[in-house]
Write a protein that holds these residues in place. Sequence first.
Motif, short mmCIF file in Angstrom:
data_model
loop_
_atom_site.label_atom_id
_atom_site.label_comp_id
_atom_site.label_asym_id
_atom_site.label_seq_id
_atom_site.Cartn_x
_atom_site.Cartn_y
_atom_site.Cartn_z
N ASN A 19 23.29 9.18 -30.16
CA ASN A 19 23.25 9.77 -28.91
C ASN A 19 22.88 8.63 -28.03
O ASN A 19 21.96 8.08 -28.05
CB ASN A 19 21.90 10.60 -28.79
CG ASN A 19 21.66 11.59 -27.58
OD1 ASN A 19 22.46 11.00 -26.61
ND2 ASN A 19 21.11 12.62 -27.67
N HIS A 20 24.05 8.44 -27.09
CA HIS A 20 24.00 7.47 -26.14
C HIS A 20 23.06 7.72 -24.88
O HIS A 20 22.98 6.74 -24.07
CB HIS A 20 25.35 7.12 -25.69
CG HIS A 20 26.36 6.33 -26.72
ND1 HIS A 20 26.96 7.21 -27.51
CD2 HIS A 20 26.80 5.43 -26.68
CE1 HIS A 20 27.46 6.28 -28.18
NE2 HIS A 20 27.43 5.02 -27.86
N LEU A 21 22.72 8.93 -24.77
CA LEU A 21 21.76 9.19 -23.63
C LEU A 21 20.60 8.33 -23.13
O LEU A 21 19.83 8.21 -24.41
CB LEU A 21 21.52 10.61 -23.64
CG LEU A 21 22.41 11.76 -23.38
CD1 LEU A 21 22.10 13.20 -23.46
CD2 LEU A 21 23.35 11.45 -21.79
N GLY A 22 20.32 7.93 -22.28
CA GLY A 22 19.19 7.17 -22.04
C GLY A 22 19.11 5.82 -22.33
O GLY A 22 18.47 4.76 -22.06
N LEU A 23 20.06 5.06 -23.00
CA LEU A 23 20.53 3.54 -23.49
C LEU A 23 21.11 3.07 -22.37
O LEU A 23 21.93 3.58 -21.61
CB LEU A 23 21.56 3.60 -24.71
CG LEU A 23 21.15 4.11 -25.91
CD1 LEU A 23 22.27 3.76 -27.07
CD2 LEU A 23 19.94 3.47 -26.54
N ARG A 24 20.63 1.76 -22.04
CA ARG A 24 21.25 1.23 -20.76
C ARG A 24 22.49 0.60 -21.08
O ARG A 24 22.84 -0.15 -22.11
CB ARG A 24 20.08 -0.01 -20.48
CG ARG A 24 18.96 0.61 -19.94
CD ARG A 24 18.00 -0.52 -19.49
NE ARG A 24 17.90 -1.46 -20.55
CZ ARG A 24 17.45 -2.84 -20.39
NH1 ARG A 24 17.24 -3.42 -19.43
NH2 ARG A 24 17.18 -3.43 -21.64
N ALA A 25 23.48 0.27 -20.00
CA ALA A 25 24.90 0.13 -20.12
C ALA A 25 25.06 -0.65 -18.74
O ALA A 25 24.56 -0.26 -17.69
CB ALA A 25 25.63 1.01 -20.67
N MET A 26 26.20 -1.36 -18.85
CA MET A 26 26.74 -1.70 -17.57
C MET A 26 28.42 -1.86 -17.96
O MET A 26 28.90 -2.02 -18.89
CB MET A 26 26.32 -3.43 -17.40
CG MET A 26 26.51 -4.33 -18.48
SD MET A 26 25.72 -5.99 -18.28
CE MET A 26 25.77 -6.67 -19.72
N SER A 27 29.11 -2.15 -16.59
CA SER A 27 30.63 -1.98 -16.80
C SER A 27 31.05 -3.39 -16.53
O SER A 27 30.62 -4.04 -15.33
CB SER A 27 31.05 -1.08 -15.82
OG SER A 27 32.48 -0.88 -15.86
N LYS A 73 20.73 3.39 -17.32
CA LYS A 73 20.60 4.45 -18.33
C LYS A 73 21.63 5.57 -18.32
O LYS A 73 21.83 5.92 -17.32
CB LYS A 73 19.22 5.17 -18.24
CG LYS A 73 18.13 4.35 -18.71
CD LYS A 73 16.59 5.02 -18.74
CE LYS A 73 15.54 4.23 -18.80
NZ LYS A 73 14.34 4.80 -18.99
N ILE A 74 22.20 5.64 -19.46
CA ILE A 74 23.53 6.57 -19.69
C ILE A 74 23.23 7.69 -19.43
O ILE A 74 22.24 8.31 -20.17
CB ILE A 74 24.20 6.36 -20.88
CG1 ILE A 74 24.82 4.97 -21.01
CG2 ILE A 74 25.32 7.24 -21.16
CD1 ILE A 74 25.37 4.58 -22.57
N ASP A 75 23.65 8.62 -18.60
CA ASP A 75 23.39 9.73 -18.22
C ASP A 75 24.96 10.75 -18.81
O ASP A 75 25.58 10.17 -19.26
CB ASP A 75 22.99 10.32 -16.90
CG ASP A 75 24.05 10.02 -15.73
OD1 ASP A 75 25.35 9.51 -16.22
OD2 ASP A 75 23.82 9.90 -14.48
N GLU A 76 24.83 11.99 -18.60
CA GLU A 76 25.86 12.99 -19.02
C GLU A 76 27.06 12.75 -18.21
O GLU A 76 28.23 12.62 -18.78
CB GLU A 76 25.43 14.43 -18.68
CG GLU A 76 24.31 14.69 -19.73
CD GLU A 76 24.06 16.45 -19.77
OE1 GLU A 76 24.88 17.02 -18.95
OE2 GLU A 76 23.33 16.82 -20.40
N LYS A 77 27.20 12.48 -16.94
CA LYS A 77 28.21 11.70 -15.98
C LYS A 77 29.06 10.62 -16.76
O LYS A 77 30.07 10.51 -16.76
CB LYS A 77 27.86 11.74 -14.75
CG LYS A 77 27.67 13.11 -14.08
CD LYS A 77 27.47 12.82 -12.51
CE LYS A 77 27.16 13.94 -11.86
NZ LYS A 77 26.91 13.93 -10.19
N ILE A 78 28.06 9.64 -16.92
CA ILE A 78 28.56 8.13 -17.50
C ILE A 78 29.11 8.53 -18.90
O ILE A 78 30.21 8.14 -19.34
CB ILE A 78 27.66 7.16 -17.64
CG1 ILE A 78 26.92 7.00 -16.26
CG2 ILE A 78 27.87 6.01 -18.21
CD1 ILE A 78 25.81 5.99 -16.00
#
Length: 234
Positions: free
Chosen positions: A185-193, A220-225
């Motif tokens: 589950n990726h929700l809440g994990l930090r990311a960048m582009s 933090k990854i949300d549902e839209k991302i």
Amino acid sequence: MTELFGQVNKLDPNKGLVTLQMSDDDLRTLQKYHATNQQQVLSVIASDDNEPTPKQRRFAFAILKDIWNSQVGGVWLETKETMREHFYTMYEYYYGMEYGEFSLSDDKGTKTDTNQFINMLLDYAALHDIALSVKPLNELEPQEIARWEYRCLLDKRCVICGKSHADLAHVDSVGANGGNRQKINHLGLRAMSLCREHHQEQHKIGIQSFMNKYHLNGIKIDEKIALAHGLNIK
């Protein structure tokens, strides 16, 4: 003469010393001038907290120039002046201001309005895939960087250089959260582009050094991302 910008971190009136925090690009420029002219003189201009800074104005006009050069838009692109007036009017309409009320000048403008105006221009540039001549991370106010990071993740645009077709790069280790990035589950994990070039740099120097170098925090990854990147959220 080159105009550089910095934030005052410390003043010592007794010793006549000033400590400035500057962007990496401005600091390198200053180092270059200092290497060739040890006796150089710096001119310091103090800016009121409520008025637009020269750096903000420079960035806003740079984006407007990029939009003009792209020739993406409607009949308002007739001249540079009509283009500028169009975006001023759109800003006034969106924020409920009177016609002619918005300004980037010291006497009429505000720092908050200018930040929001810049964000509007960046949104337009991202929507129409307009190449930017300057790096937003070097120009944005610190509190505005997170918004740019989020926008880049949604639009798959490199947060460093603005190139399109960028990939999502995890800031938080996926391996520490179950290993298989297709199943976790990726929700809440930090990311960048990041584009391929900057993604390779991130792997080369390490995630923390990379984040420190470009003053990034990650989003933090949300549902839209997750939806934009096809990530699992179950």
